[in-house]
Design a protein around this motif. Sequence first.
Motif, PDB file in Angstrom:
ATOM      1  N   LEU A 128      32.043  54.739  33.165  1.00 15.80           N
ATOM      2  CA  LEU A 128      33.246  54.669  34.000  1.00 15.80           C
ATOM      3  C   LEU A 128      33.112  53.456  34.917  1.00 15.80           C
ATOM      4  CD1 LEU A 128      35.806  56.231  35.067  1.00 15.80           C
ATOM      5  CD2 LEU A 128      34.273  57.290  36.735  1.00 15.80           C
ATOM      6  N   THR A 129      34.162  52.641  34.994  1.00 19.91           N
ATOM      7  CA  THR A 129      34.136  51.483  35.899  1.00 19.91           C
ATOM      8  C   THR A 129      35.427  51.411  36.696  1.00 19.91           C
ATOM      9  OG1 THR A 129      35.065  49.991  34.237  1.00 19.91           O
ATOM     10  CG2 THR A 129      32.669  50.070  34.389  1.00 19.91           C
ATOM     11  N   GLY A 130      35.347  50.750  37.823  1.00 18.15           N
ATOM     12  CA  GLY A 130      36.510  50.485  38.657  1.00 18.15           C
ATOM     13  C   GLY A 130      36.269  49.194  39.408  1.00 18.15           C
ATOM     14  N   GLU A 131      37.344  48.590  39.888  1.00 17.18           N
ATOM     15  CA  GLU A 131      37.198  47.315  40.590  1.00 17.18           C
ATOM     16  C   GLU A 131      38.247  47.205  41.690  1.00 17.18           C
ATOM     17  OE1 GLU A 131      36.343  43.146  38.750  1.00 17.18           O
ATOM     18  OE2 GLU A 131      38.545  43.365  38.843  1.00 17.18           O
ATOM     19  N   ASN A 132      37.812  46.711  42.830  1.00 14.04           N
ATOM     20  CA  ASN A 132      38.713  46.319  43.916  1.00 14.04           C
ATOM     21  C   ASN A 132      38.545  44.822  44.127  1.00 14.04           C
ATOM     22  OD1 ASN A 132      39.559  48.932  44.406  1.00 14.04           O
ATOM     23  ND2 ASN A 132      38.261  49.242  46.190  1.00 14.04           N
ATOM     24  N   ILE A 133      39.655  44.131  44.349  1.00 10.06           N
ATOM     25  CA  ILE A 133      39.586  42.716  44.704  1.00 10.06           C
ATOM     26  C   ILE A 133      40.427  42.502  45.958  1.00 10.06           C
ATOM     27  CG2 ILE A 133      39.107  41.898  42.368  1.00 10.06           C
ATOM     28  CD1 ILE A 133      42.043  41.083  42.103  1.00 10.06           C
ATOM     29  N   ALA A 134      40.096  41.467  46.704  1.00  5.72           N
ATOM     30  CA  ALA A 134      40.855  41.113  47.900  1.00  5.72           C
ATOM     31  C   ALA A 134      40.767  39.599  48.085  1.00  5.72           C
ATOM     32  CB  ALA A 134      40.309  41.829  49.133  1.00  5.72           C
ATOM     33  N   TYR A 135      41.783  39.050  48.734  1.00  2.00           N
ATOM     34  CA  TYR A 135      41.833  37.614  48.994  1.00  2.00           C
ATOM     35  C   TYR A 135      42.162  37.399  50.463  1.00  2.00           C
ATOM     36  CZ  TYR A 135      43.542  32.784  48.846  1.00  2.00           C
ATOM     37  OH  TYR A 135      43.736  31.453  49.078  1.00  2.00           O
ATOM     38  N   GLY A 136      41.279  36.722  51.178  1.00  2.00           N
ATOM     39  CA  GLY A 136      41.587  36.321  52.537  1.00  2.00           C
ATOM     40  C   GLY A 136      40.802  36.933  53.671  1.00  2.00           C
ATOM     41  N   PRO A 137      40.449  38.224  53.636  1.00  2.00           N
ATOM     42  CA  PRO A 137      39.730  38.783  54.783  1.00  2.00           C
ATOM     43  C   PRO A 137      38.464  37.987  55.097  1.00  2.00           C
ATOM     44  CG  PRO A 137      40.439  40.546  53.346  1.00  2.00           C
ATOM     45  CD  PRO A 137      40.705  39.247  52.620  1.00  2.00           C
ATOM     46  N   VAL A 138      38.174  37.861  56.398  1.00  5.64           N
ATOM     47  CA  VAL A 138      37.032  37.045  56.813  1.00  5.64           C
ATOM     48  C   VAL A 138      35.774  37.858  57.091  1.00  5.64           C
ATOM     49  CG1 VAL A 138      38.484  35.211  57.744  1.00  5.64           C
ATOM     50  CG2 VAL A 138      37.713  37.047  59.244  1.00  5.64           C
ATOM     51  N   SER A 139      35.888  39.184  57.121  1.00  5.82           N
ATOM     52  CA  SER A 139      34.711  40.003  57.424  1.00  5.82           C
ATOM     53  C   SER A 139      34.664  41.225  56.520  1.00  5.82           C
ATOM     54  CB  SER A 139      34.733  40.457  58.892  1.00  5.82           C
ATOM     55  OG  SER A 139      35.751  41.418  59.088  1.00  5.82           O
ATOM     56  N   TYR A 179      37.410  35.193  48.419  1.00  6.67           N
ATOM     57  CA  TYR A 179      37.632  36.155  47.340  1.00  6.67           C
ATOM     58  C   TYR A 179      36.556  37.228  47.401  1.00  6.67           C
ATOM     59  CZ  TYR A 179      40.570  32.465  45.366  1.00  6.67           C
ATOM     60  OH  TYR A 179      41.540  31.511  45.171  1.00  6.67           O
ATOM     61  N   TRP A 180      36.994  38.480  47.415  1.00  2.00           N
ATOM     62  CA  TRP A 180      36.085  39.627  47.465  1.00  2.00           C
ATOM     63  C   TRP A 180      36.262  40.444  46.185  1.00  2.00           C
ATOM     64  CZ3 TRP A 180      33.200  40.780  51.951  1.00  2.00           C
ATOM     65  CH2 TRP A 180      33.539  40.051  53.101  1.00  2.00           C
ATOM     66  N   VAL A 181      35.156  40.935  45.655  1.00  2.00           N
ATOM     67  CA  VAL A 181      35.202  41.822  44.495  1.00  2.00           C
ATOM     68  C   VAL A 181      34.222  42.960  44.728  1.00  2.00           C
ATOM     69  CG1 VAL A 181      34.847  42.037  41.994  1.00  2.00           C
ATOM     70  CG2 VAL A 181      35.753  39.900  42.937  1.00  2.00           C
ATOM     71  N   GLN A 182      34.683  44.159  44.429  1.00  2.00           N
ATOM     72  CA  GLN A 182      33.844  45.362  44.436  1.00  2.00           C
ATOM     73  C   GLN A 182      33.868  45.933  43.030  1.00  2.00           C
ATOM     74  OE1 GLN A 182      35.697  48.128  47.164  1.00  2.00           O
ATOM     75  NE2 GLN A 182      33.848  48.290  48.348  1.00  2.00           N
ATOM     76  N   GLU A 183      32.710  46.172  42.473  1.00  2.00           N
ATOM     77  CA  GLU A 183      32.611  46.851  41.173  1.00  2.00           C
ATOM     78  C   GLU A 183      32.033  48.242  41.418  1.00  2.00           C
ATOM     79  OE1 GLU A 183      33.989  45.594  38.664  1.00  2.00           O
ATOM     80  OE2 GLU A 183      33.824  43.423  38.858  1.00  2.00           O
ATOM     81  N   PHE A 184      32.642  49.227  40.806  1.00  2.00           N
ATOM     82  CA  PHE A 184      32.161  50.614  40.876  1.00  2.00           C
ATOM     83  C   PHE A 184      31.816  51.056  39.470  1.00  2.00           C
ATOM     84  CE2 PHE A 184      35.323  50.053  44.216  1.00  2.00           C
ATOM     85  CZ  PHE A 184      34.681  50.547  45.325  1.00  2.00           C
ATOM     86  N   ALA A 185      30.798  51.872  39.331  1.00  2.00           N
ATOM     87  CA  ALA A 185      30.450  52.363  37.994  1.00  2.00           C
ATOM     88  C   ALA A 185      29.645  53.649  38.081  1.00  2.00           C
ATOM     89  CB  ALA A 185      29.669  51.300  37.227  1.00  2.00           C
TER      90      ALA A 185
END
Length: 188
Positions: A128-139, A179-185
């Motif tokens: 099982l996998t999932g992903e969150n991405i975001a653009y811009g946050p500084v922290s 660019y932020w990426v979170q991978e879940f598995a």
Amino acid sequence: MVDELSRLRMSRLFSRLRRFSRLSCIVALAAVAVASTAAAADAVVGKSSGAALRSRVVDLVNKARSQGRRCGREHFAAAPALEASPRLNDAAADHARDMARKKFFEHRGSDGSEPRDRVRRAGYRSRLTGENIAYGPVSAEEVVAGWLASPGHCENIMEPRFRDIGVGVATGRKRGQIYWVQEFAAPR
């Protein structure tokens, strides 16, 4: 008489605007002072190492998972803490760098890969996998707060079947291109 009355009204209006403008400046300066004090404790891109940012995101995610919450219309009970995975970190970092280099923002990679493909390519065998991405946050604090405020991203964070997490951050050439990426598995 009309001109005199108009001038008097205009004079009063400008006087109020000057007072309002001074008050606005004072309020703005106070807000900046408070924000900079609060941000001093944040894990900020460019001021923190990649490892510190990743660790802070994982800590914030696990704090969120430690208590039940509503993600949109769905309620989630507290979920077990996630373990940081070096392989998921690699998959997340590769996708963040890909988006920064090629100037795009989406879950599908520039090579057509999907999150599960990148996780597998990094050597993680998942069911099982999932992903969150975001653009811009500084922290780390800002990005996690944004994800928790978005129902779909929040659902990934709170999904109790996930066991591992990876985090990647990359910056573009221009200021604010983060660019932020979170991978879940969950392993097989």
